[in-house]
Design a protein around this motif. Structure first.
Motif, mmCIF file in Angstrom:
data_model
loop_
_atom_site.group_PDB
_atom_site.id
_atom_site.type_symbol
_atom_site.label_atom_id
_atom_site.label_comp_id
_atom_site.label_asym_id
_atom_site.label_seq_id
_atom_site.Cartn_x
_atom_site.Cartn_y
_atom_site.Cartn_z
ATOM 1 N N UNK A 73 0.844 -1.194 0.000
ATOM 2 C CA UNK A 73 0.000 0.000 0.000
ATOM 3 C C UNK A 73 0.883 1.249 0.000
ATOM 4 N N UNK A 74 0.968 1.906 -1.143
ATOM 5 C CA UNK A 74 1.787 3.112 -1.251
ATOM 6 C C UNK A 74 0.982 4.382 -1.015
ATOM 7 N N UNK A 75 -0.253 4.255 -0.569
ATOM 8 C CA UNK A 75 -1.104 5.423 -0.367
ATOM 9 C C UNK A 75 -1.175 5.794 1.108
ATOM 10 N N UNK A 76 -1.868 6.891 1.393
ATOM 11 C CA UNK A 76 -2.074 7.341 2.774
ATOM 12 C C UNK A 76 -3.459 6.949 3.289
ATOM 13 N N UNK A 77 -4.116 5.990 2.627
ATOM 14 C CA UNK A 77 -5.440 5.531 3.013
ATOM 15 C C UNK A 77 -5.363 4.100 3.541
ATOM 16 N N UNK A 78 -6.359 3.749 4.354
ATOM 17 C CA UNK A 78 -6.577 2.352 4.734
ATOM 18 C C UNK A 78 -7.333 1.666 3.595
ATOM 19 N N UNK A 79 -6.946 0.443 3.252
ATOM 20 C CA UNK A 79 -7.601 -0.283 2.164
ATOM 21 C C UNK A 79 -7.915 -1.720 2.583
ATOM 22 N N UNK A 80 -9.207 -2.100 2.658
ATOM 23 C CA UNK A 80 -9.559 -3.518 2.825
ATOM 24 C C UNK A 80 -9.577 -4.181 1.446
ATOM 25 N N UNK A 81 -8.600 -5.012 1.166
ATOM 26 C CA UNK A 81 -8.477 -5.643 -0.147
ATOM 27 C C UNK A 81 -9.081 -7.051 -0.098
ATOM 28 N N UNK A 82 -9.979 -7.315 -1.035
ATOM 29 C CA UNK A 82 -10.754 -8.559 -1.055
ATOM 30 C C UNK A 82 -10.424 -9.363 -2.306
ATOM 31 N N UNK A 83 -10.239 -10.664 -2.144
ATOM 32 C CA UNK A 83 -9.943 -11.543 -3.281
ATOM 33 C C UNK A 83 -11.092 -12.519 -3.455
ATOM 34 N N UNK A 84 -11.484 -12.739 -4.709
ATOM 35 C CA UNK A 84 -12.549 -13.685 -5.023
ATOM 36 C C UNK A 84 -11.950 -15.057 -5.324
ATOM 37 N N UNK A 85 -12.668 -16.107 -4.971
ATOM 38 C CA UNK A 85 -12.299 -17.455 -5.374
ATOM 39 C C UNK A 85 -11.325 -18.176 -4.476
ATOM 40 N N UNK A 86 -10.708 -17.475 -3.525
ATOM 41 C CA UNK A 86 -9.654 -18.085 -2.716
ATOM 42 C C UNK A 86 -9.657 -17.485 -1.310
ATOM 43 N N UNK A 87 -9.088 -18.236 -0.375
ATOM 44 C CA UNK A 87 -8.739 -17.701 0.931
ATOM 45 C C UNK A 87 -7.221 -17.597 1.000
ATOM 46 N N UNK A 88 -6.738 -16.555 1.651
ATOM 47 C CA UNK A 88 -5.306 -16.268 1.712
ATOM 48 C C UNK A 88 -4.755 -16.658 3.080
ATOM 49 N N UNK A 89 -3.646 -17.370 3.085
ATOM 50 C CA UNK A 89 -2.933 -17.667 4.321
ATOM 51 C C UNK A 89 -2.016 -16.495 4.621
ATOM 52 N N UNK A 90 -2.274 -15.796 5.726
ATOM 53 C CA UNK A 90 -1.483 -14.622 6.063
ATOM 54 C C UNK A 90 -0.109 -15.037 6.589
ATOM 55 N N UNK A 91 0.947 -14.423 6.035
ATOM 56 C CA UNK A 91 2.312 -14.787 6.403
ATOM 57 C C UNK A 91 3.009 -13.704 7.225
ATOM 58 N N UNK A 92 2.956 -12.457 6.751
ATOM 59 C CA UNK A 92 3.676 -11.394 7.459
ATOM 60 C C UNK A 92 3.037 -10.047 7.175
ATOM 61 N N UNK A 93 3.323 -9.099 8.053
ATOM 62 C CA UNK A 93 2.916 -7.705 7.875
ATOM 63 C C UNK A 93 4.110 -6.824 8.193
ATOM 64 N N UNK A 94 4.523 -6.043 7.205
ATOM 65 C CA UNK A 94 5.668 -5.145 7.345
ATOM 66 C C UNK A 94 6.914 -5.883 7.824
ATOM 67 N N UNK A 95 7.098 -7.088 7.284
ATOM 68 C CA UNK A 95 8.304 -7.852 7.562
ATOM 69 C C UNK A 95 8.262 -8.713 8.807
ATOM 70 N N UNK A 96 7.187 -8.582 9.603
ATOM 71 C CA UNK A 96 7.079 -9.384 10.830
ATOM 72 C C UNK A 96 6.027 -10.478 10.643
ATOM 73 N N UNK A 97 6.332 -11.716 11.062
ATOM 74 C CA UNK A 97 5.341 -12.791 10.926
ATOM 75 C C UNK A 97 4.048 -12.448 11.658
ATOM 76 N N UNK A 98 2.902 -12.785 11.076
ATOM 77 C CA UNK A 98 1.632 -12.562 11.773
ATOM 78 C C UNK A 98 1.506 -13.608 12.876
#
Length: 207
Positions: A132-157
């Protein structure tokens, strides 16, 4: 009485349930003969060692000459508010592009036959980075799949949870993964309609 509160996110705590109990005889002498653990999620586990890497970059700002003239989301918009607006329109009004994914704005309800942003072979693991290169919060949604969250800003979730919508704070970078086991053209977009229709939408393909 006991309040069950979800306080995972700072400042967004809310009550999930209120439990009431007393010392009266139980409704059942014995608990139900059912397993106490929920079955595991049947989603396929991503193979990160052989994953195909893709990156999605969220951008926002004024559009000019068919190219993104600036990024920064709210900062770009607030800068415009101080300008003489005579003869001008705000980005995103009347279907004009205000946002982009990797420099491309997909406006309105999308375009039939639009080329996919990337294509995955069925069965491969996709390691997806969303930046996210913007100054806004963005809820990003993907169709057809569920995403396994791995990290946020370089730190493991902390919980490596599965999600189909990922909330990115300004300047956030998240890494996630999924197995491309569902063939077709699938949309990835911001889950707020005005920004989606002003450019924050794209398509990827699984063949």
């Amino acid at each position: 009485r006991y309040q069950v509160v979800d306080d995972f996110y700072d400042g967004l705590a809310y009550t999930l349930a209120a439990l009431a109990y007393d010392k009266a005889p139980p409704l059942r002498v014995h608990p139900l003969d059912l397993p106490t653990a929920l079955p595991r999620n049947p989603l396929p586990e991503p193979d990160l060692d052989s994953a195909v890497r893709q990156e999605i970059i969220l951008q926002g700002g004024m559009m000019g000459g068919g190219k993104l003239a600036g990024v920064g989301g709210m900062m770009g918009m607030s800068g415009m508010m101080g300008m003489n607006m005579k003869g001008m329109t705000m980005p995103g009004m009347n279907g004009t592009p205000a946002w982009a994914i990797n420099g491309v704005s997909m406006t309105g309800d999308g375009h039939a036959g639009m080329a996919p942003h990337f294509t995955l072979r069925r069965g491969v693991t996709c390691h997806l980075t969303i930046r996210n290169e913007t100054a806004w919060w963005h809820p990003m949604h993907v169709h057809g799949f569920s995403l396994l969250m791995l990290s946020r800003n370089g730190s493991p979730v902390p919980h490596r949870q599965w999600q189909d919508t990922v909330l990115l704070a300004p300047k956030d970078t998240v890494e996630c993964a999924f197995v491309a086991d569902n063939p077709g053209d699938w949309m990835l977009h911001r889950h707020v309609a005005d920004h989606q229709m002003a450019g924050l939408m794209t398509v990827f393909r699984v063949t």
